[in-house]
Design a protein around this motif. Structure first.
Motif, PDB file in Angstrom:
ATOM      1  N   GLY A 304     -32.441 -23.644  66.144  1.00  0.00           N
ATOM      2  CA  GLY A 304     -31.113 -24.054  66.572  1.00  0.00           C
ATOM      3  C   GLY A 304     -30.547 -25.096  65.618  1.00  0.00           C
ATOM      4  N   SER A 305     -30.245 -26.265  66.167  1.00  0.00           N
ATOM      5  CA  SER A 305     -29.619 -27.314  65.363  1.00  0.00           C
ATOM      6  C   SER A 305     -30.632 -28.221  64.675  1.00  0.00           C
ATOM      7  N   HIS A 306     -31.931 -27.981  64.865  1.00  0.00           N
ATOM      8  CA  HIS A 306     -32.924 -28.843  64.240  1.00  0.00           C
ATOM      9  C   HIS A 306     -33.991 -28.014  63.524  1.00  0.00           C
ATOM     10  N   THR A 307     -34.782 -28.675  62.729  1.00  0.00           N
ATOM     11  CA  THR A 307     -35.804 -28.023  61.922  1.00  0.00           C
ATOM     12  C   THR A 307     -37.184 -28.555  62.291  1.00  0.00           C
ATOM     13  N   LEU A 308     -38.131 -27.637  62.445  1.00  0.00           N
ATOM     14  CA  LEU A 308     -39.527 -27.992  62.638  1.00  0.00           C
ATOM     15  C   LEU A 308     -40.298 -27.676  61.359  1.00  0.00           C
ATOM     16  N   TYR A 309     -41.355 -28.450  61.121  1.00  0.00           N
ATOM     17  CA  TYR A 309     -42.179 -28.251  59.941  1.00  0.00           C
ATOM     18  C   TYR A 309     -43.564 -27.807  60.392  1.00  0.00           C
ATOM     19  N   ARG A 310     -43.841 -26.536  60.126  1.00  0.00           N
ATOM     20  CA  ARG A 310     -45.077 -25.921  60.590  1.00  0.00           C
ATOM     21  C   ARG A 310     -46.185 -26.154  59.569  1.00  0.00           C
ATOM     22  N   VAL A 311     -47.344 -26.588  60.066  1.00  0.00           N
ATOM     23  CA  VAL A 311     -48.501 -26.822  59.208  1.00  0.00           C
ATOM     24  C   VAL A 311     -49.560 -25.783  59.543  1.00  0.00           C
ATOM     25  N   ARG A 312     -50.005 -25.040  58.535  1.00  0.00           N
ATOM     26  CA  ARG A 312     -51.044 -24.060  58.790  1.00  0.00           C
ATOM     27  C   ARG A 312     -51.991 -23.951  57.604  1.00  0.00           C
ATOM     28  N   VAL A 313     -53.240 -23.632  57.910  1.00  0.00           N
ATOM     29  CA  VAL A 313     -54.292 -23.469  56.918  1.00  0.00           C
ATOM     30  C   VAL A 313     -54.394 -21.986  56.575  1.00  0.00           C
ATOM     31  N   GLY A 314     -54.341 -21.660  55.282  1.00  0.00           N
ATOM     32  CA  GLY A 314     -54.452 -20.275  54.873  1.00  0.00           C
ATOM     33  C   GLY A 314     -53.597 -19.988  53.660  1.00  0.00           C
ATOM     34  N   PRO A 315     -53.595 -18.731  53.205  1.00  0.00           N
ATOM     35  CA  PRO A 315     -54.220 -17.572  53.858  1.00  0.00           C
ATOM     36  C   PRO A 315     -55.742 -17.582  53.742  1.00  0.00           C
ATOM     37  N   LEU A 316     -56.380 -16.980  54.754  1.00  0.00           N
ATOM     38  CA  LEU A 316     -57.829 -16.876  54.818  1.00  0.00           C
ATOM     39  C   LEU A 316     -58.221 -15.405  54.727  1.00  0.00           C
ATOM     40  N   ARG A 317     -59.359 -15.122  54.113  1.00  0.00           N
ATOM     41  CA  ARG A 317     -59.647 -13.742  53.712  1.00  0.00           C
ATOM     42  C   ARG A 317     -60.005 -12.809  54.864  1.00  0.00           C
ATOM     43  N   ASP A 318     -60.588 -13.368  55.950  1.00  0.00           N
ATOM     44  CA  ASP A 318     -60.994 -12.478  57.039  1.00  0.00           C
ATOM     45  C   ASP A 318     -61.068 -13.263  58.350  1.00  0.00           C
ATOM     46  N   ALA A 319     -61.373 -12.532  59.436  1.00  0.00           N
ATOM     47  CA  ALA A 319     -61.387 -13.149  60.761  1.00  0.00           C
ATOM     48  C   ALA A 319     -62.493 -14.185  60.894  1.00  0.00           C
ATOM     49  N   GLY A 320     -63.639 -13.932  60.248  1.00  0.00           N
ATOM     50  CA  GLY A 320     -64.731 -14.893  60.330  1.00  0.00           C
ATOM     51  C   GLY A 320     -64.371 -16.226  59.704  1.00  0.00           C
ATOM     52  N   GLN A 321     -63.734 -16.174  58.524  1.00  0.00           N
ATOM     53  CA  GLN A 321     -63.307 -17.404  57.868  1.00  0.00           C
ATOM     54  C   GLN A 321     -62.230 -18.102  58.697  1.00  0.00           C
TER      55      GLN A 321
END
Length: 344
Positions: A304-321
């Motif tokens: 909407g009228s504001h911005t969120l800053y998303r923090v994420r780790v990745g990309p990761l190679r597979d589900a186990g990682q």
């Protein structure tokens, strides 16, 4: 459970009349672990059964809050409480109530992500987190109950399966009110709500985000927790997820979607979403904190009228990682972290 009583003068709810409820609630059968017990004194009584065959219609009914009511000497005060956030025991109900009318005039489908609550508006959305294994879902609250002991919510069989406690019968959960659910939803909006949940969308913007997703016709990705392979004595630190692609009128938790393994769509990668911040400085600090785990990105998201800053780790190679990284992120203090699948 005793959903079905005329507790507010607005129509049928499951069960017998309130006059006989106080006596019935003393029956030892209601002390059993879950609503699926064959000894449930109220199973299948008092509420109309859907007259047709085949799949049950979704949505419909009416908006309802209702007047205060008393069951077994306990007074309940239905209201729209945007700050509702409680922890307690959840149970589930299924076959004996399946295809019967709910408190607000919908049809109960045990294979749908729905729930009964004593005071929340009907229909509404609530986030339910199993505090014993970290799994979480959004459910459609469209019924009244439970009125047994200290239980705070009664979930459909499908919801109990998604949260990993169907066989156990009960679980300690956290219930958070999100807001009113659309009357005419055929399943796509609920699916979109669960998509937004697992994208890390905040509860106060989740309905608007689901509105945009469904109005734009975007295929919905629904994340559901996998069974936790961790020994029962260890401390829950989150759970891996399975991903099911839904579109059209497919409903989250309908039983027709989902697998028992993590599926990675072509051209997509695994990420652990740690948090989202309105302050970019907080996002940068979190990126630095998580850098030892793996590659970390901060991405701005317009809300909407504001911005969120998303923090994420990745990309990761597979589900186990991804699962290993998730545990490290949770251990770093981000208890709401989750695994997502997104385009690289």
């Amino acid at each position: 459970m005793t959903r079905g009583h005329k507790v507010d003068g607005r129509g049928p709810v499951r069960g017998t009349i309130i006059a006989g409820l106080a006596l019935a609630l003393t029956a030892s059968s209601l002390m059993l672990a879950g609503c699926s017990s064959d000894k449930d004194a109220f199973s299948g009584k008092g509420s109309p059964i859907y007259p047709g065959d085949g799949p049950l219609p979704k949505g419909g009914g009416r908006y309802q809050i209702g007047k205060p009511y008393t069951v077994a000497g306990q007074r309940f005060y239905p209201k729209a409480d945007p700050d509702y956030d409680k922890t307690g025991v959840a149970s589930w109900y299924g076959p004996k109530f399946n295809r019967r009318m709910t408190s607000n005039g919908e049809w109960f489908d045990m294979d749908y992500l729905s729930a009964a609550h004593t005071t929340l508006p009907l229909p509404s959305y609530a986030k339910v987190t199993n505090l014993e294994n970290g799994r979480e879902i959004v459910v459609r609250v469209n019924d009244r109950g439970p009125f047994v002991n200290s239980r705070i919510i009664d979930l459909s069989k499908k919801s109990a399966e998604a949260l990993g406690f169907r066989k156990k019968g009960k679980a300690k959960v956290r219930v958070q009110y999100i807001g009113r659910a659309p009357l005419d939803d055929k399943g796509t909006h609920l699916a979109a709500m669960n998509t937004e949940l697992h994208r890390g969308t905040s509860l106060n913007t989740m309905i608007a985000a689901a509105d945009r997703r469904t109005s734009g016709g975007t295929p919905t990705m629904v994340a559901k927790a996998e069974p936790n392979k961790r020994p029962a004595s260890s401390k829950p630190q989150g759970a891996p997820v399975t991903i099911a692609s839904l579109s059209g009128q497919a409903a989250a938790g309908s039983g027709s979607a989902g697998t028992n393994a993590v599926v990675q769509p072509a051209g997509a990668g695994f990420y652990v979403q740690a948090a989202a911040f309105s302050d970019p400085d907080n996002a940068d600090r979190t990126r630095a904190q998580l850098a030892p785990i793996g590659p970390v990105e901060v991405a701005p998201l317009s809300r909407g009228s504001h911005t969120l800053y998303r923090v994420r780790v990745g990309p990761l190679r597979d589900a186990g990682q991804a699962d290993q990284a998730l545990r490290q992120v949770v251990a770093a203090g981000h208890s709401d972290a989750r695994v997502i699948v997104a385009a690289n």
